[in-house]
Enzyme design. Structure first.
Site, PDB file in Angstrom:
ATOM      1  N   ALA A  21       0.833  -1.208   0.000  1.00  0.00           N
ATOM      2  CA  ALA A  21       0.000   0.000   0.000  1.00  0.00           C
ATOM      3  C   ALA A  21       0.869   1.261   0.000  1.00  0.00           C
ATOM      4  CB  ALA A  21      -0.932  -0.017   1.217  1.00  0.00           C
ATOM      5  N   VAL A  22       1.910   1.260   0.819  1.00  0.00           N
ATOM      6  CA  VAL A  22       2.764   2.451   0.918  1.00  0.00           C
ATOM      7  C   VAL A  22       3.462   2.698  -0.424  1.00  0.00           C
ATOM      8  CG1 VAL A  22       4.842   3.420   2.006  1.00  0.00           C
ATOM      9  CG2 VAL A  22       3.127   2.252   3.422  1.00  0.00           C
ATOM     10  N   ARG A  24       2.708   1.714  -3.464  1.00  0.00           N
ATOM     11  CA  ARG A  24       1.834   2.075  -4.589  1.00  0.00           C
ATOM     12  C   ARG A  24       1.218   3.465  -4.417  1.00  0.00           C
ATOM     13  NH1 ARG A  24      -0.531  -3.597  -6.959  1.00  0.00           N
ATOM     14  NH2 ARG A  24       1.530  -4.298  -7.625  1.00  0.00           N
ATOM     15  N   ASP A 127       1.268 -10.444  18.806  1.00  0.00           N
ATOM     16  CA  ASP A 127       0.916 -10.393  20.235  1.00  0.00           C
ATOM     17  C   ASP A 127      -0.223  -9.406  20.518  1.00  0.00           C
ATOM     18  OD1 ASP A 127       3.078 -12.111  20.555  1.00  0.00           O
ATOM     19  OD2 ASP A 127       4.466 -10.466  20.981  1.00  0.00           O
ATOM     20  N   ARG A 171       4.044 -13.450  23.979  1.00  0.00           N
ATOM     21  CA  ARG A 171       5.063 -12.858  24.854  1.00  0.00           C
ATOM     22  C   ARG A 171       4.527 -12.847  26.290  1.00  0.00           C
ATOM     23  NH1 ARG A 171       8.106  -7.371  23.933  1.00  0.00           N
ATOM     24  NH2 ARG A 171       5.975  -6.644  23.658  1.00  0.00           N
ATOM     25  N   ARG A 246      -1.237 -34.766  27.482  1.00  0.00           N
ATOM     26  CA  ARG A 246      -0.287 -34.424  26.432  1.00  0.00           C
ATOM     27  C   ARG A 246      -0.136 -32.904  26.352  1.00  0.00           C
ATOM     28  NH1 ARG A 246       0.279 -39.122  26.653  1.00  0.00           N
ATOM     29  NH2 ARG A 246       0.321 -40.682  24.979  1.00  0.00           N
ATOM     30  N   HIS A 252       6.098 -21.175  16.197  1.00  0.00           N
ATOM     31  CA  HIS A 252       6.086 -20.247  15.063  1.00  0.00           C
ATOM     32  C   HIS A 252       5.055 -20.584  13.989  1.00  0.00           C
ATOM     33  CE1 HIS A 252       9.774 -19.245  17.118  1.00  0.00           C
ATOM     34  NE2 HIS A 252       9.650 -18.057  16.582  1.00  0.00           N
TER      35      HIS A 252
HETATM   36  O1  F6P Z   1       6.489 -10.952  19.429  1.00  0.00           O
HETATM   37  C1  F6P Z   1       6.124 -11.982  18.583  1.00  0.00           C
HETATM   38  C2  F6P Z   1       6.589 -13.306  19.133  1.00  0.00           C
HETATM   39  O2  F6P Z   1       6.201 -14.321  18.225  1.00  0.00           O
HETATM   40  C3  F6P Z   1       6.114 -13.643  20.549  1.00  0.00           C
HETATM   41  O3  F6P Z   1       4.788 -14.091  20.596  1.00  0.00           O
HETATM   42  C4  F6P Z   1       7.117 -14.660  20.974  1.00  0.00           C
HETATM   43  O4  F6P Z   1       7.262 -14.689  22.377  1.00  0.00           O
HETATM   44  C5  F6P Z   1       8.381 -14.179  20.315  1.00  0.00           C
HETATM   45  O5  F6P Z   1       7.983 -13.325  19.248  1.00  0.00           O
HETATM   46  C6  F6P Z   1       9.265 -15.264  19.771  1.00  0.00           C
HETATM   47  O6  F6P Z   1      10.396 -14.663  19.268  1.00  0.00           O
HETATM   48  P1  F6P Z   1      11.428 -15.364  18.283  1.00  0.00           P
HETATM   49  O7  F6P Z   1      10.778 -15.535  16.951  1.00  0.00           O
HETATM   50  O8  F6P Z   1      12.576 -14.427  18.242  1.00  0.00           O
HETATM   51  O9  F6P Z   1      11.756 -16.704  18.898  1.00  0.00           O
END
Ligand code: F6P
Length: 321
Positions: A21-22, A24, A127, A171, A246, A252
């Site tokens: 967006a920026v 374009r 977050d 976080r 469990r 990620h």
């Molecule tokens: O701030 C985004 C985040 O995914 C947090 O939820 C998580 O604690 C942290 O980054 C993980 O960081 P990294 O990808 O550096 O392991």
């Protein structure tokens, strides 16, 4: 005007729609955008690349950031910031748009203050914990990802009548856990903002199982504790008399993948507001979204504590019967 654009800190799905967006909008109006690669690291190392409309084609639905990102500790030191400022001057950058979470926005505040260059931030973090704004880009996609994962886990949890602990990111805040827990009908949500006592968890499990529930799913915010530690604790306290236990850490998986329509749309709007406010003469602040409106907020507010929806937490407790 020549605008520098960078993405810093943890990547957030929706950063690419902002970039598109920026670039374009700027090009349409005869302004230039220079991408700075790897966030503040690229500022220090002078890693600048010109961005034109064709360079941002096909990225609306792509997760991550085409500009790359990093968590650059050196930027906290004045000697390195001075190198960065020299690079910005040499490349004749007139203003900056900076995408990232609280730490990134703090860096943006410092640049605006020390260099006097106009800098506009855009809150981008899964977050959703930046103060002064209801929404941060990336949150909706992270919640979608985690909801899909918990739904899948529930199939196994029910089939084997298990107790599952699913640890989600956030976080030190519980925004992701709260919405994921609500949307998946978790039997228990553990977030740092609501100090549900650990020694009460066995009782909750017993109650649910005695009511005939097949499974017991705990959505645990990483800010409350670690999934494997809770698993160990529960094994010590109740063993497996209510079902096998469990734990899963989603990690990620939550941060990647194609942004949801909401993050694409909000990323686009946040980007346009940042660009237009720079053109209109704003010199410092970040784009905030509250009650359906966008505006520029002082950088200081990004650090403010953002309240969690406690009512949503209570609703989930009432529904988990
Ligand atoms: O701030 C985004 C985040 O995914 C947090 O939820 C998580 O604690 C942290 O980054 C993980 O960081 P990294 O990808 O550096 O392991």
């Amino acid at each position: 005007m020549r605008i520098g654009l960078l993405t810093s800190g943890g990547d957030a799905p929706g950063m690419n729609p902002v970039i598109r967006a920026v670039v374009r909008y700027a090009e349409r109006e005869g302004n230039e955008v220079i991408g700075i690669r790897r966030g503040y690291r690229g500022l220090i190392e002078g890693d600048f690349v010109k961005l034109a409309s064709r360079d941002v084609g096909g990225i609306l639905g792509k997760g991550g950031t085409i500009l790359l990102s990093s968590r650059e500790e050196r930027f906290k030191k004045l000697e390195y910031r001075e190198i960065a400022y020299r690079n910005l001057r040499e490349k004749e950058i007139d203003a900056l748009i900076v995408l990232g979470g609280e730490g990134t926005l703090e860096g943006a505040r410092i640049i605006a203050e020390e260099m006097g260059m106009p800098v506009i931030g855009i809150p981008c973090t899964i977050d959703n914990d930046v103060g002064g704004t209801e929404y941060c880009i990336g949150y909706d996609t992270a919640v979608r990802n985690a909801v899909e994962a918990v739904d899948r886990i529930r199939d196994t949890a029910s089939s084997h009548e298990r107790i599952f602990i699913v640890e989600v990111m956030g976080r030190n805040r519980g925004f992701i856990a709260l919405e994921v827990g609500l949307a998946t009908g978790a039997e228990l949500i553990l977030i740092p903002e609501e100090k549900f006592p650990r020694d009460k968890i066995p009782e909750e499990i017993e109650k649910a199982k005695s009511m005939g529930k097949l499974h017991f799913i705990i959505v645990l915010a990483e800010g409350y504790g670690k999934a494997h530690e809770l698993e160990k604790y529960l094994l010590e306290k109740i063993g497996e008399k209510y079902g096998e236990i469990r734990s899963t850490v989603l990690g990620h998986i939550q941060r990647g993948g194609s942004p949801t329509h909401y993050d694409r749309m909000m990323g686009t709007k946040f980007g346009i507001v940042a660009y237009e406010s720079l053109i209109a003469g704003e010199r410092s602040g970040y784009v905030a979204y509250e009650k359906g409106k966008f505006y520029i907020e002082d950088f200081e507010r990004a650090r403010e504590y953002k309240p969690i929806d406690r009512e949503a937490y209570r609703i989930n407790m009432r529904l988990a019967i």
